[in-house]
Design a protein around this motif. Structure first.
Motif, PDB file in Angstrom:
ATOM      1  N   ALA A 138      83.885  33.238  17.516  1.00  0.00           N
ATOM      2  CA  ALA A 138      84.329  32.788  16.193  1.00  0.00           C
ATOM      3  C   ALA A 138      85.321  33.768  15.586  1.00  0.00           C
ATOM      4  O   ALA A 138      86.374  33.376  15.069  1.00  0.00           O
ATOM      5  N   VAL A 139      84.983  35.057  15.635  1.00  0.00           N
ATOM      6  CA  VAL A 139      85.878  36.077  15.068  1.00  0.00           C
ATOM      7  C   VAL A 139      87.183  36.132  15.856  1.00  0.00           C
ATOM      8  O   VAL A 139      88.280  36.198  15.276  1.00  0.00           O
ATOM      9  N   GLY A 140      87.076  36.107  17.180  1.00  0.00           N
ATOM     10  CA  GLY A 140      88.281  36.164  18.008  1.00  0.00           C
ATOM     11  C   GLY A 140      89.213  34.994  17.750  1.00  0.00           C
ATOM     12  O   GLY A 140      90.432  35.163  17.627  1.00  0.00           O
ATOM     13  N   ILE A 141      88.648  33.783  17.660  1.00  0.00           N
ATOM     14  CA  ILE A 141      89.460  32.600  17.403  1.00  0.00           C
ATOM     15  C   ILE A 141      90.110  32.684  16.029  1.00  0.00           C
ATOM     16  O   ILE A 141      91.293  32.337  15.861  1.00  0.00           O
ATOM     17  N   THR A 142      89.362  33.158  15.026  1.00  0.00           N
ATOM     18  CA  THR A 142      89.927  33.281  13.682  1.00  0.00           C
ATOM     19  C   THR A 142      91.089  34.261  13.654  1.00  0.00           C
ATOM     20  O   THR A 142      92.120  33.999  13.026  1.00  0.00           O
ATOM     21  N   VAL A 143      90.931  35.398  14.343  1.00  0.00           N
ATOM     22  CA  VAL A 143      92.010  36.387  14.397  1.00  0.00           C
ATOM     23  C   VAL A 143      93.241  35.802  15.080  1.00  0.00           C
ATOM     24  O   VAL A 143      94.378  35.958  14.604  1.00  0.00           O
ATOM     25  N   VAL A 144      93.025  35.091  16.188  1.00  0.00           N
ATOM     26  CA  VAL A 144      94.151  34.498  16.917  1.00  0.00           C
ATOM     27  C   VAL A 144      94.850  33.446  16.070  1.00  0.00           C
ATOM     28  O   VAL A 144      96.083  33.429  15.948  1.00  0.00           O
ATOM     29  N   VAL A 145      94.059  32.553  15.461  1.00  0.00           N
ATOM     30  CA  VAL A 145      94.643  31.451  14.685  1.00  0.00           C
ATOM     31  C   VAL A 145      95.434  31.976  13.495  1.00  0.00           C
ATOM     32  O   VAL A 145      96.624  31.667  13.325  1.00  0.00           O
ATOM     33  N   TYR A 146      94.788  32.809  12.665  1.00  0.00           N
ATOM     34  CA  TYR A 146      95.449  33.210  11.425  1.00  0.00           C
ATOM     35  C   TYR A 146      96.436  34.351  11.630  1.00  0.00           C
ATOM     36  O   TYR A 146      97.364  34.509  10.830  1.00  0.00           O
TER      37      TYR A 146
ATOM     38  N   ILE B 115      94.370  24.984  18.555  1.00  0.00           N
ATOM     39  CA  ILE B 115      95.789  24.665  18.380  1.00  0.00           C
ATOM     40  C   ILE B 115      95.978  23.819  17.131  1.00  0.00           C
ATOM     41  O   ILE B 115      96.896  24.029  16.333  1.00  0.00           O
ATOM     42  N   ASP B 116      95.084  22.855  16.944  1.00  0.00           N
ATOM     43  CA  ASP B 116      95.189  22.013  15.757  1.00  0.00           C
ATOM     44  C   ASP B 116      94.993  22.833  14.484  1.00  0.00           C
ATOM     45  O   ASP B 116      95.702  22.639  13.503  1.00  0.00           O
ATOM     46  N   ASP B 117      94.038  23.757  14.506  1.00  0.00           N
ATOM     47  CA  ASP B 117      93.800  24.613  13.342  1.00  0.00           C
ATOM     48  C   ASP B 117      95.049  25.416  13.011  1.00  0.00           C
ATOM     49  O   ASP B 117      95.448  25.543  11.842  1.00  0.00           O
ATOM     50  N   ALA B 118      95.684  25.987  14.039  1.00  0.00           N
ATOM     51  CA  ALA B 118      96.895  26.770  13.818  1.00  0.00           C
ATOM     52  C   ALA B 118      98.052  25.903  13.344  1.00  0.00           C
ATOM     53  O   ALA B 118      98.905  26.349  12.579  1.00  0.00           O
ATOM     54  N   ALA B 119      98.087  24.644  13.800  1.00  0.00           N
ATOM     55  CA  ALA B 119      99.183  23.755  13.408  1.00  0.00           C
ATOM     56  C   ALA B 119      99.029  23.242  11.986  1.00  0.00           C
ATOM     57  O   ALA B 119     100.019  22.974  11.302  1.00  0.00           O
ATOM     58  N   VAL B 120      97.776  23.097  11.536  1.00  0.00           N
ATOM     59  CA  VAL B 120      97.526  22.531  10.202  1.00  0.00           C
ATOM     60  C   VAL B 120      97.777  23.552   9.101  1.00  0.00           C
ATOM     61  O   VAL B 120      98.329  23.236   8.042  1.00  0.00           O
ATOM     62  N   THR B 121      97.396  24.811   9.324  1.00  0.00           N
ATOM     63  CA  THR B 121      97.356  25.806   8.249  1.00  0.00           C
ATOM     64  C   THR B 121      98.704  26.124   7.605  1.00  0.00           C
ATOM     65  O   THR B 121      98.752  26.308   6.378  1.00  0.00           O
TER      66      THR B 121
END
Length: 323
Positions: A180-188, A41-47
């Protein structure tokens, strides 16, 4: 003929075992990835802040470049390091997890501090008309990838700690890579939707055939500034809560049980008093005290980072080899 049938039966058996192991990898990846929800959540909020000030045509390409850098961070650097730690130095996982948790507490506490002391906030580096757009974009992307590396390291460490121990390295590596790949796809993917939502709203408001469609577009445009502000607050709260919970759990693993036991007792007492929502209350109380501890620790780290760590890093970064 009987030999061929036996061979096919063996192949079918091997395929079933392989399929079961692949399912196991996917299940482990999903379960472990959920443990990293706060950092995600923090990664998605920061980007989203890294695309602020650029033309709409450059927003998605910038998000794509950051996402590609995030994949490289996770798969080419952090995944091999995680596997090495897991197999040769598992005792380091908890201290490193606590170090990452301390960083999250510091980042969250610093944001809270800047809310009450706005004059101390760092320059945000927004794009100006006088700057070179290509160079500024490169700087933004590089800065975002550096920030992502820290958050990705925390995410990968959380995932690693959540995976079962004493299993084949390829299953462990597969679960880490898949998560890792799944989280990256979800975040970005989520970031891409967020940064283009206002453009979608403007388009609906301008070309919508129905009044309801145009009203929806205007509503999206009106809601997005408040949504982005709320997302930033959620990201800050998630950093502090996750960082605090990592510290509490780490201290418990290292033998200091008092913080975890004290929080568990308070959560159990509150949950018993509200039987209708015992699980929710137990989680909320635990998260609250984890967050209080995380905020207190983060505030204590601010002067250390300001007066010791930051000057040291700046000196190291500015040092030039002698000619």
């Amino acid at each position: 003929m009987s030999g061929l049938i036996a061979l096919l039966d063996d192949v079918a058996g091997i395929a079933k075992v392989a399929a079961a192991q692949i399912d196991d990898v996917a299940a482990q990846a999903a379960k472990a990835g959920a443990k990293a929800a706060g950092a995600v959540i923090d990664d998605a909020a920061v980007t989203p802040k890294y695309v602020h000030g650029f033309s709409p045509a450059r927003e998605l390409p910038i998000v794509g470049k950051i996402a590609l850098g995030s994949i490289r961070n996770k798969l080419l650097i952090l995944l091999p390091l995680a596997l090495l730690l897991s197999n040769f130095a598992p005792w380091l996982i908890t201290p490193l997890l606590m170090l990452g948790g301390s960083y999250l507490c510091f980042e969250g506490a610093e944001k809270v501090w800047h809310l009450f002391r706005p004059g101390t906030a760092h320059a945000d580096g927004h794009v100006t008309a006088a700057g070179d757009p290509v160079h500024l974009e490169q700087q933004k992307v590089a800065g975002a990838i550096k920030t992502d590396f820290i958050l990705s390291a925390e995410i990968m460490t959380i995932i690693l700690a959540a995976l079962p121990q004493d299993q084949p390295v390829w299953i462990e590596g597969g679960a880490l890579a898949l998560a890792a790949v799944g989280i990256t796809v979800v975040v970005y993917g989520g970031v891409a939707v967020i940064v283009k939502a206002d453009d979608l709203g403007l388009w609906l408001a301008r070309v919508g055939r129905l009044s309801a469609t145009r009203a929806l577009g205007r509503g999206i445009v009106a809601v997005m500034p408040g949504f982005l502000t709320a997302l930033t607050l959620v990201g800050t709260a998630a950093m502090i809560w996750v960082g605090g919970s990592i510290l509490v759990h780490g201290l418990h693993e290292l033998g200091w049980h008092l913080p975890a036991e004290w929080i568990a007792q308070r959560a159990e007492t509150a949950a018993t008093a509200v039987n209708q929502a015992a699980g929710l209350v137990h989680w909320a109380v635990t998260a609250f005290f984890d967050g209080v501890l995380g905020l207190a620790w983060g505030l204590m780290l601010i002067p250390v980072a300001t007066w010791a760590v930051d000057p040291l890093l700046r000196r190291l970064a500015g040092a030039k080899p002698a000619h």
